[in-house]
Design a protein around this motif. Structure first.
Motif, PDB file in Angstrom:
ATOM      1  N   GLY A 138       0.780  -1.232   0.000  1.00 26.44           N
ATOM      2  CA  GLY A 138       0.000   0.000   0.000  1.00 26.44           C
ATOM      3  C   GLY A 138       0.810   1.279   0.000  1.00 26.44           C
ATOM      4  N   CYS A 139       2.077   1.203  -0.340  1.00 31.77           N
ATOM      5  CA  CYS A 139       2.932   2.394  -0.378  1.00 31.77           C
ATOM      6  C   CYS A 139       2.596   3.180  -1.649  1.00 31.77           C
ATOM      7  N   THR A 140       1.735   4.164  -1.520  1.00 32.41           N
ATOM      8  CA  THR A 140       1.195   4.866  -2.687  1.00 32.41           C
ATOM      9  C   THR A 140       2.157   5.879  -3.305  1.00 32.41           C
ATOM     10  N   SER A 141       3.266   6.177  -2.654  1.00 31.00           N
ATOM     11  CA  SER A 141       4.220   7.126  -3.230  1.00 31.00           C
ATOM     12  C   SER A 141       5.426   6.436  -3.883  1.00 31.00           C
ATOM     13  N   LEU A 142       5.454   5.120  -3.862  1.00 26.07           N
ATOM     14  CA  LEU A 142       6.541   4.359  -4.481  1.00 26.07           C
ATOM     15  C   LEU A 142       6.283   4.243  -5.981  1.00 26.07           C
ATOM     16  N   TRP A 143       7.176   4.783  -6.812  1.00 22.76           N
ATOM     17  CA  TRP A 143       6.943   4.767  -8.262  1.00 22.76           C
ATOM     18  C   TRP A 143       7.961   3.957  -9.046  1.00 22.76           C
ATOM     19  N   SER A 144       9.092   3.601  -8.447  1.00 23.39           N
ATOM     20  CA  SER A 144      10.112   2.833  -9.154  1.00 23.39           C
ATOM     21  C   SER A 144      10.863   1.932  -8.165  1.00 23.39           C
ATOM     22  N   ILE A 145      11.187   0.715  -8.621  1.00 15.87           N
ATOM     23  CA  ILE A 145      11.925  -0.241  -7.797  1.00 15.87           C
ATOM     24  C   ILE A 145      13.077  -0.800  -8.624  1.00 15.87           C
ATOM     25  N   THR A 146      14.260  -0.835  -8.041  1.00 13.46           N
ATOM     26  CA  THR A 146      15.390  -1.538  -8.634  1.00 13.46           C
ATOM     27  C   THR A 146      15.893  -2.519  -7.578  1.00 13.46           C
ATOM     28  N   LEU A 147      15.713  -3.805  -7.863  1.00 16.65           N
ATOM     29  CA  LEU A 147      16.165  -4.837  -6.928  1.00 16.65           C
ATOM     30  C   LEU A 147      17.583  -5.261  -7.290  1.00 16.65           C
ATOM     31  N   PRO A 148      18.493  -5.243  -6.336  1.00 21.58           N
ATOM     32  CA  PRO A 148      19.865  -5.673  -6.625  1.00 21.58           C
ATOM     33  C   PRO A 148      19.935  -7.173  -6.910  1.00 21.58           C
ATOM     34  N   ASP A 149      21.005  -7.593  -7.536  1.00 19.46           N
ATOM     35  CA  ASP A 149      21.198  -9.002  -7.892  1.00 19.46           C
ATOM     36  C   ASP A 149      21.172  -9.919  -6.672  1.00 19.46           C
ATOM     37  N   ALA A 150      21.492  -9.406  -5.506  1.00 20.89           N
ATOM     38  CA  ALA A 150      21.530 -10.215  -4.286  1.00 20.89           C
ATOM     39  C   ALA A 150      20.136 -10.602  -3.790  1.00 20.89           C
ATOM     40  N   VAL A 151      19.100  -9.900  -4.221  1.00 23.85           N
ATOM     41  CA  VAL A 151      17.731 -10.220  -3.788  1.00 23.85           C
ATOM     42  C   VAL A 151      17.247 -11.450  -4.562  1.00 23.85           C
ATOM     43  N   THR A 152      16.975 -12.515  -3.818  1.00 22.14           N
ATOM     44  CA  THR A 152      16.529 -13.764  -4.434  1.00 22.14           C
ATOM     45  C   THR A 152      15.024 -13.972  -4.329  1.00 22.14           C
ATOM     46  N   THR A 153      14.391 -13.309  -3.359  1.00 22.51           N
ATOM     47  CA  THR A 153      12.979 -13.559  -3.084  1.00 22.51           C
ATOM     48  C   THR A 153      12.213 -12.265  -2.822  1.00 22.51           C
ATOM     49  N   VAL A 154      11.047 -12.166  -3.455  1.00 24.70           N
ATOM     50  CA  VAL A 154      10.086 -11.113  -3.133  1.00 24.70           C
ATOM     51  C   VAL A 154       8.874 -11.843  -2.576  1.00 24.70           C
ATOM     52  N   ARG A 155       8.570 -11.646  -1.299  1.00 23.24           N
ATOM     53  CA  ARG A 155       7.555 -12.426  -0.598  1.00 23.24           C
ATOM     54  C   ARG A 155       6.127 -11.949  -0.887  1.00 23.24           C
ATOM     55  N   GLU A 156       5.160 -12.642  -0.319  1.00 21.20           N
ATOM     56  CA  GLU A 156       3.740 -12.400  -0.511  1.00 21.20           C
ATOM     57  C   GLU A 156       3.372 -10.955  -0.201  1.00 21.20           C
ATOM     58  N   LEU A 157       2.605 -10.358  -1.108  1.00 19.01           N
ATOM     59  CA  LEU A 157       2.052  -9.008  -0.941  1.00 19.01           C
ATOM     60  C   LEU A 157       3.117  -7.932  -0.718  1.00 19.01           C
ATOM     61  N   ALA A 158       4.363  -8.200  -1.047  1.00 18.58           N
ATOM     62  CA  ALA A 158       5.465  -7.277  -0.756  1.00 18.58           C
ATOM     63  C   ALA A 158       5.223  -5.876  -1.314  1.00 18.58           C
ATOM     64  N   PHE A 159       4.714  -5.790  -2.534  1.00 21.41           N
ATOM     65  CA  PHE A 159       4.475  -4.497  -3.164  1.00 21.41           C
ATOM     66  C   PHE A 159       3.004  -4.314  -3.552  1.00 21.41           C
ATOM     67  N   ALA A 160       2.124  -5.137  -3.035  1.00 17.19           N
ATOM     68  CA  ALA A 160       0.703  -5.068  -3.379  1.00 17.19           C
ATOM     69  C   ALA A 160       0.126  -3.704  -3.014  1.00 17.19           C
TER      70      ALA A 160
END
Length: 131
Positions: A11-33
């Motif tokens: 629910g972060c309504t001001s987040l407009w761009s995401i860059t995940l580094p190569d080290a991130v292996t998992t994005v969990r449930e509802l993380a950016f919903a």
């Protein structure tokens, strides 16, 4: 940081761009919903798992390019991304039930091999077969 936690940015309504580094292996449930301003996601090359509903209702998201390291998209992962127009499945070989439900704006789907689609993905599967 190897994992983005459950509901980490929910629910972060001001987040407009995401860059995940190569080290991130998992994005969990509802993380950016519910991040309805999110337009851009850049996945790192180390991503191997996405959680159910991870990007659910990201209304402004227009393009998804998944890395070769990701093999499966879980159920409802991108459901409700109503502005999503382009999907590159990268290394994905399996798409879970209704992963792209209510993503009626999709015009382009790219796969880099055979992909199995579970129920509720008929529109994206048809687009891929028509190309």
């Amino acid at each position: 940081l190897a994992s983005i936690g459950v509901r980490a940015f929910y629910g972060c309504t001001s987040l407009w761009s995401i860059t995940l580094p190569d080290a991130v292996t998992t994005v969990r449930e509802l993380a950016f919903a519910g991040c309805d301003a999110l337009t851009t996601i850049h996945f790192g090359s180390g991503l191997t798992a996405l959680g159910i509903n991870a990007f659910y209702n990201c209304d402004s998201l227009s393009e998804v390019v998944l890395p070769a390291s990701l093999k499966a998209i879980p159920a409802s992962c991108f459901a409700g991304c109503t502005s999503l127009e382009s999907v590159d499945l990268g290394g994905v070989t399996s798409v879970g039930a209704e992963a792209f439900r209510h993503c009626d704006a999709i015009k382009s789907v790219t796969a880099h091999g055979e992909v199995k689609f579970d129920a509720g993905n008929s529109s994206i599967k048809s687009l891929l077969e028509a190309q």
